[in-house]
Design a protein around this motif. Structure first.
Motif, PDB file in Angstrom:
ATOM      1  N   ALA A  92      -4.050   6.580  -6.095  1.00 17.25           N
ATOM      2  CA  ALA A  92      -3.564   5.368  -5.303  1.00 17.25           C
ATOM      3  C   ALA A  92      -4.143   4.104  -5.419  1.00 17.25           C
TER       4      ALA A  92
ATOM      5  N   TYR B  69      -8.482   1.967  -0.063  1.00 20.09           N
ATOM      6  CA  TYR B  69      -7.901   3.183   0.441  1.00 20.09           C
ATOM      7  C   TYR B  69      -8.735   4.346   1.071  1.00 20.09           C
TER       8      TYR B  69
ATOM      9  N   TYR C 117       0.696  -1.202   0.144  1.00 21.81           N
ATOM     10  CA  TYR C 117      -0.015   0.003   0.089  1.00 21.81           C
ATOM     11  C   TYR C 117       0.885   1.169  -0.017  1.00 21.81           C
TER      12      TYR C 117
ATOM     13  N   ASN D  39      -0.295  15.820   0.335  1.00 25.83           N
ATOM     14  CA  ASN D  39      -1.030  14.742  -0.359  1.00 25.83           C
ATOM     15  C   ASN D  39      -0.112  13.893  -1.343  1.00 25.83           C
TER      16      ASN D  39
ATOM     17  N   LEU E 278       1.714  10.798  -2.565  1.00 26.63           N
ATOM     18  CA  LEU E 278       1.668   9.359  -2.484  1.00 26.63           C
ATOM     19  C   LEU E 278       3.157   8.540  -2.768  1.00 26.63           C
TER      20      LEU E 278
ATOM     21  N   ARG F 260      -9.084  14.796  -1.949  1.00 24.94           N
ATOM     22  CA  ARG F 260      -8.986  13.557  -1.288  1.00 24.94           C
ATOM     23  C   ARG F 260      -9.421  12.519  -2.411  1.00 24.94           C
TER      24      ARG F 260
ATOM     25  N   VAL G 100       0.756   7.881   2.486  1.00 26.35           N
ATOM     26  CA  VAL G 100       0.621   9.290   2.182  1.00 26.35           C
ATOM     27  C   VAL G 100       1.746  10.369   2.618  1.00 26.35           C
TER      28      VAL G 100
ATOM     29  N   LEU H 295      -7.358   9.168  -3.645  1.00 24.91           N
ATOM     30  CA  LEU H 295      -8.051   8.066  -3.769  1.00 24.91           C
ATOM     31  C   LEU H 295      -7.842   7.293  -4.976  1.00 24.91           C
TER      32      LEU H 295
ATOM     33  N   ARG I 226      -8.404   3.416   4.416  1.00 22.74           N
ATOM     34  CA  ARG I 226      -7.106   3.374   5.185  1.00 22.74           C
ATOM     35  C   ARG I 226      -6.445   4.773   5.566  1.00 22.74           C
ATOM     36  N   ILE I 227      -6.952   5.827   4.445  1.00 23.67           N
ATOM     37  CA  ILE I 227      -6.538   7.300   4.386  1.00 23.67           C
ATOM     38  C   ILE I 227      -7.599   8.209   5.432  1.00 23.67           C
TER      39      ILE I 227
END
Length: 177
Positions: free
Chosen positions: A138, A171, A10, A17, A19, A131, A13, A135, A174-175
């Motif tokens: 990601a 994600y 995974y 923002n 990745l 966001r 972050v 997502l 998770r985020i």
């Protein structure tokens, strides 16, 4: 489809923002470089498009994600679901580093380091604007890297959209918002 992943697969972050992905692939750094820079290989896991390997060179990426689980010789023809993006190479160290512009972000950088018969690949995608974009990207990078790993192992990859949808949901959980 249940998609079980090791924690290390995974993205992390970072600030603004950003990745950060790290993967160890079962081939040499030279092989990974070829799969990143040669259009005929790159289109089998990520996106089509010729690249002139020099800083400042413009290029276009063409995604045909609906074809990525097909045999290699069936990937690359025009698709009704394809989309493209103009880009430019920002930084390049042959065999080790490739950085290029990416739409409304601060760009993406690939770093490749040889680890014997394996290669460690880092992808840093900087300053995603919100966001939802974070997502989407990601889940996208994660899925593309899974497809690359499957191709390198000689396996047929999972369908992109199925994996992407599941990973986007993962994600999202998770985020933190």
């Amino acid at each position: 489809m249940k998609h079980s992943k090791a924690e290390s697969a995974y993205a992390v972050v970072g600030e603004r923002n950003t990745l950060i992905f790290k993967r160890t692939l079962p081939v040499s750094a030279q092989t990974v470089w070829a799969w990143l820079t040669e259009s005929s290989l790159r289109r089998q896991w990520f996106a089509d498009g010729q690249m002139q390997l020099e800083a400042g060179a413009p290029f276009e990426l063409v995604w045909r994600n609906d074809q990525l689980s097909e045999p290699a010789d069936q990937i690359g023809d025009a698709s009704e679901n394809e989309h493209s993006m103009a880009s430019k190479i920002v930084d390049l160290e042959h065999g080790r580093l490739l950085s290029f512009t990416w739409s409304n972000t601060d760009g993406v950088t690939f770093e490749i380091e040889g680890k014997g018969q394996k290669a460690e690949v880092s992808i840093v995608h900087k300053a995603l604007p919100d966001r939802e974009t974070l997502l989407n990207i990601a889940a996208g990078w994660h899925t593309h890297l899974d497809i690359l790993a499957a191709r390198l192992r000689g396996e047929r990859p999972v369908p992109f959209q199925d994996a992407w949808r599941q990973l986007k949901s993962e994600y999202d959980h998770r985020i933190p918002e």
